[in-house]
Motif scaffolding. Sequence first.
Motif, PDB file in Angstrom:
ATOM      1  N   LEU A  76      -9.538   5.513 -12.204  1.00 28.72           N
ATOM      2  CA  LEU A  76      -8.311   6.311 -12.300  1.00 28.72           C
ATOM      3  C   LEU A  76      -8.534   7.799 -12.051  1.00 28.72           C
ATOM      4  CD1 LEU A  76      -6.608   4.648 -15.377  1.00 28.72           C
ATOM      5  CD2 LEU A  76      -5.897   4.510 -12.992  1.00 28.72           C
ATOM      6  N   VAL A  77      -9.774   8.228 -11.919  1.00 32.25           N
ATOM      7  CA  VAL A  77     -10.059   9.660 -11.747  1.00 32.25           C
ATOM      8  C   VAL A  77      -9.439  10.183 -10.453  1.00 32.25           C
ATOM      9  CG1 VAL A  77     -11.891  11.357 -11.370  1.00 32.25           C
ATOM     10  CG2 VAL A  77     -12.125   9.650 -13.171  1.00 32.25           C
ATOM     11  N   ALA A  78      -9.703   9.549  -9.338  1.00 34.93           N
ATOM     12  CA  ALA A  78      -9.201  10.031  -8.046  1.00 34.93           C
ATOM     13  C   ALA A  78      -7.666  10.024  -7.989  1.00 34.93           C
ATOM     14  CB  ALA A  78      -9.794   9.209  -6.907  1.00 34.93           C
ATOM     15  N   PRO A  79      -6.996   8.937  -8.421  1.00 28.98           N
ATOM     16  CA  PRO A  79      -5.530   8.995  -8.410  1.00 28.98           C
ATOM     17  C   PRO A  79      -4.948  10.058  -9.333  1.00 28.98           C
ATOM     18  CG  PRO A  79      -6.234   6.721  -8.474  1.00 28.98           C
ATOM     19  CD  PRO A  79      -7.454   7.574  -8.672  1.00 28.98           C
ATOM     20  N   LEU A  80      -5.597  10.339 -10.461  1.00 26.42           N
ATOM     21  CA  LEU A  80      -5.098  11.396 -11.343  1.00 26.42           C
ATOM     22  C   LEU A  80      -5.174  12.759 -10.670  1.00 26.42           C
ATOM     23  CD1 LEU A  80      -6.441  10.370 -14.854  1.00 26.42           C
ATOM     24  CD2 LEU A  80      -4.068  10.526 -14.120  1.00 26.42           C
ATOM     25  N   TYR A  81      -6.280  13.044 -10.022  1.00 22.49           N
ATOM     26  CA  TYR A  81      -6.408  14.303  -9.288  1.00 22.49           C
ATOM     27  C   TYR A  81      -5.367  14.370  -8.166  1.00 22.49           C
ATOM     28  CZ  TYR A  81     -10.637  16.197 -11.427  1.00 22.49           C
ATOM     29  OH  TYR A  81     -11.531  16.744 -12.300  1.00 22.49           O
ATOM     30  N   SER A  82      -5.156  13.265  -7.485  1.00 16.54           N
ATOM     31  CA  SER A  82      -4.196  13.252  -6.378  1.00 16.54           C
ATOM     32  C   SER A  82      -2.764  13.372  -6.870  1.00 16.54           C
ATOM     33  CB  SER A  82      -4.359  11.979  -5.558  1.00 16.54           C
ATOM     34  OG  SER A  82      -5.598  11.988  -4.915  1.00 16.54           O
ATOM     35  N   LEU A  83      -2.452  12.749  -7.993  1.00 17.46           N
ATOM     36  CA  LEU A  83      -1.106  12.900  -8.558  1.00 17.46           C
ATOM     37  C   LEU A  83      -0.844  14.352  -8.944  1.00 17.46           C
ATOM     38  CD1 LEU A  83      -0.749   9.699 -10.743  1.00 17.46           C
ATOM     39  CD2 LEU A  83       0.703  10.352  -8.829  1.00 17.46           C
ATOM     40  N   PHE A  84      -1.852  14.994  -9.496  1.00 14.65           N
ATOM     41  CA  PHE A  84      -1.692  16.408  -9.844  1.00 14.65           C
ATOM     42  C   PHE A  84      -1.517  17.264  -8.590  1.00 14.65           C
ATOM     43  CE2 PHE A  84      -3.393  20.587 -11.254  1.00 14.65           C
ATOM     44  CZ  PHE A  84      -2.389  20.875 -12.168  1.00 14.65           C
ATOM     45  N   LEU A  85      -2.292  16.978  -7.553  1.00 11.60           N
ATOM     46  CA  LEU A  85      -2.143  17.692  -6.285  1.00 11.60           C
ATOM     47  C   LEU A  85      -0.741  17.490  -5.721  1.00 11.60           C
ATOM     48  CD1 LEU A  85      -3.321  19.322  -3.871  1.00 11.60           C
ATOM     49  CD2 LEU A  85      -4.008  17.130  -2.901  1.00 11.60           C
ATOM     50  N   PHE A  86      -0.252  16.261  -5.762  1.00 11.22           N
ATOM     51  CA  PHE A  86       1.087  15.975  -5.243  1.00 11.22           C
ATOM     52  C   PHE A  86       2.161  16.686  -6.059  1.00 11.22           C
ATOM     53  CE2 PHE A  86       4.820  13.123  -4.642  1.00 11.22           C
ATOM     54  CZ  PHE A  86       5.004  13.381  -3.297  1.00 11.22           C
ATOM     55  N   LEU A  87       1.987  16.732  -7.372  1.00 13.91           N
ATOM     56  CA  LEU A  87       2.926  17.440  -8.234  1.00 13.91           C
ATOM     57  C   LEU A  87       2.956  18.929  -7.882  1.00 13.91           C
ATOM     58  CD1 LEU A  87       4.761  17.385 -10.813  1.00 13.91           C
ATOM     59  CD2 LEU A  87       2.709  17.939 -12.085  1.00 13.91           C
ATOM     60  N   VAL A  88       1.797  19.524  -7.721  1.00 11.23           N
ATOM     61  CA  VAL A  88       1.714  20.956  -7.385  1.00 11.23           C
ATOM     62  C   VAL A  88       2.304  21.224  -6.002  1.00 11.23           C
ATOM     63  CG1 VAL A  88       0.097  22.840  -6.891  1.00 11.23           C
ATOM     64  CG2 VAL A  88      -0.217  21.426  -8.926  1.00 11.23           C
ATOM     65  N   THR A  89       1.969  20.385  -5.016  1.00 16.58           N
ATOM     66  CA  THR A  89       2.514  20.621  -3.670  1.00 16.58           C
ATOM     67  C   THR A  89       4.024  20.401  -3.641  1.00 16.58           C
ATOM     68  OG1 THR A  89       1.984  18.358  -2.973  1.00 16.58           O
ATOM     69  CG2 THR A  89       0.374  20.079  -2.456  1.00 16.58           C
ATOM     70  N   GLY A  90       4.524  19.479  -4.433  1.00 17.51           N
ATOM     71  CA  GLY A  90       5.974  19.285  -4.514  1.00 17.51           C
ATOM     72  C   GLY A  90       6.678  20.502  -5.084  1.00 17.51           C
ATOM     73  N   LEU A 122     -16.678  19.296 -16.820  1.00 16.03           N
ATOM     74  CA  LEU A 122     -15.662  18.251 -16.666  1.00 16.03           C
ATOM     75  C   LEU A 122     -15.417  17.935 -15.197  1.00 16.03           C
ATOM     76  CD1 LEU A 122     -13.550  16.443 -18.094  1.00 16.03           C
ATOM     77  CD2 LEU A 122     -11.942  18.338 -17.804  1.00 16.03           C
ATOM     78  N   LEU A 123     -15.304  18.980 -14.363  1.00 18.69           N
ATOM     79  CA  LEU A 123     -15.097  18.765 -12.933  1.00 18.69           C
ATOM     80  C   LEU A 123     -16.293  18.059 -12.297  1.00 18.69           C
ATOM     81  CD1 LEU A 123     -13.384  22.081 -11.824  1.00 18.69           C
ATOM     82  CD2 LEU A 123     -12.337  19.828 -12.045  1.00 18.69           C
ATOM     83  N   LYS A 124     -17.487  18.452 -12.710  1.00 16.95           N
ATOM     84  CA  LYS A 124     -18.698  17.815 -12.179  1.00 16.95           C
ATOM     85  C   LYS A 124     -18.753  16.343 -12.581  1.00 16.95           C
ATOM     86  CE  LYS A 124     -23.672  18.201 -12.689  1.00 16.95           C
ATOM     87  NZ  LYS A 124     -24.744  18.967 -13.313  1.00 16.95           N
ATOM     88  N   HIS A 125     -18.433  16.057 -13.835  1.00 14.35           N
ATOM     89  CA  HIS A 125     -18.432  14.673 -14.327  1.00 14.35           C
ATOM     90  C   HIS A 125     -17.390  13.836 -13.580  1.00 14.35           C
ATOM     91  CE1 HIS A 125     -18.977  11.387 -17.112  1.00 14.35           C
ATOM     92  NE2 HIS A 125     -17.667  11.370 -17.328  1.00 14.35           N
ATOM     93  N   ASP A 138     -17.692  10.539 -11.159  1.00 12.09           N
ATOM     94  CA  ASP A 138     -16.964   9.314 -11.510  1.00 12.09           C
ATOM     95  C   ASP A 138     -15.995   8.904 -10.408  1.00 12.09           C
ATOM     96  OD1 ASP A 138     -18.227   8.923 -13.890  1.00 12.09           O
ATOM     97  OD2 ASP A 138     -16.586   9.642 -15.153  1.00 12.09           O
ATOM     98  N   GLY A 139     -15.329   9.883  -9.803  1.00 14.45           N
ATOM     99  CA  GLY A 139     -14.350   9.582  -8.776  1.00 14.45           C
ATOM    100  C   GLY A 139     -14.952   9.208  -7.436  1.00 14.45           C
ATOM    101  N   GLY A 140     -16.232   9.420  -7.282  1.00 15.51           N
ATOM    102  CA  GLY A 140     -16.891   9.125  -6.009  1.00 15.51           C
ATOM    103  C   GLY A 140     -17.045  10.395  -5.203  1.00 15.51           C
ATOM    104  N   GLY A 166     -17.753  11.072  -2.150  1.00 12.66           N
ATOM    105  CA  GLY A 166     -17.135  11.105  -0.824  1.00 12.66           C
ATOM    106  C   GLY A 166     -15.671  11.468  -0.875  1.00 12.66           C
ATOM    107  N   PHE A 167     -14.916  10.748  -1.682  1.00 10.24           N
ATOM    108  CA  PHE A 167     -13.482  11.021  -1.763  1.00 10.24           C
ATOM    109  C   PHE A 167     -13.204  12.328  -2.482  1.00 10.24           C
ATOM    110  CE2 PHE A 167      -9.513  11.031  -4.056  1.00 10.24           C
ATOM    111  CZ  PHE A 167      -8.641  10.977  -2.991  1.00 10.24           C
ATOM    112  N   MET A 168     -13.931  12.601  -3.536  1.00 11.63           N
ATOM    113  CA  MET A 168     -13.643  13.807  -4.309  1.00 11.63           C
ATOM    114  C   MET A 168     -13.933  15.072  -3.491  1.00 11.63           C
ATOM    115  SD  MET A 168     -12.229  12.727  -6.985  1.00 11.63           S
ATOM    116  CE  MET A 168     -12.165  14.101  -8.103  1.00 11.63           C
ATOM    117  N   THR A 169     -14.920  15.032  -2.606  1.00  8.02           N
ATOM    118  CA  THR A 169     -15.164  16.168  -1.715  1.00  8.02           C
ATOM    119  C   THR A 169     -13.948  16.379  -0.813  1.00  8.02           C
ATOM    120  OG1 THR A 169     -17.538  15.785  -1.713  1.00  8.02           O
ATOM    121  CG2 THR A 169     -16.654  17.085   0.106  1.00  8.02           C
ATOM    122  N   LEU A 170     -13.445  15.298  -0.254  1.00  7.14           N
ATOM    123  CA  LEU A 170     -12.251  15.370   0.581  1.00  7.14           C
ATOM    124  C   LEU A 170     -11.064  15.889  -0.225  1.00  7.14           C
ATOM    125  CD1 LEU A 170     -10.895  14.738   3.305  1.00  7.14           C
ATOM    126  CD2 LEU A 170     -10.521  12.422   2.459  1.00  7.14           C
TER     127      LEU A 170
END
Length: 136
Positions: A102-116, A6-9, A13-15, A17-21
């Motif tokens: 929507l893949v990259a924003p979903l990962y980022s929203l989860f990151l923001f939720l966890v960091t919050g 799932l993470l590889k897929h 999908d998320g790109g 370049g950005f997903m590595t970052l």
Amino acid sequence: MSVADLLKHNFMDGGPGFMTLHYLMWVLVVILTARAAKNIRSTKCDYRKLEKLNTTILFIGGFGLLLSLFYRTMGMYNAFSVLETTSDISPTLVAGGLKASLVAPLYSLFLFLVTGIIWFIFRLKIIDKRIVTQMS
């Protein structure tokens, strides 16, 4: 489908370049959280260092969220430019593109939720330790 698949897929999908970052931001948040937890548990807790670590953790989450929204907006702009020039597009193809965007924003929203949550927990610890030291 395993978590690794799932993470590889989603990585593709998320790109890449950005997903590595984005994955690097996750690693950085984990490292900073471990350092902040170690600082809290030490007998000589450095409040300034702890507050800097805590602020940095929240900043990384917020920056990741803003970066992903910028990345998604760029991708959507490019996709709409292609749609504008093409006459016959399948709705399934458009829906798949929207899903992938929507893949990259979903990962980022989860990151923001966890960091919050991490920021809030450490903030409470900082306040508790300050109250205890002021009473002593």
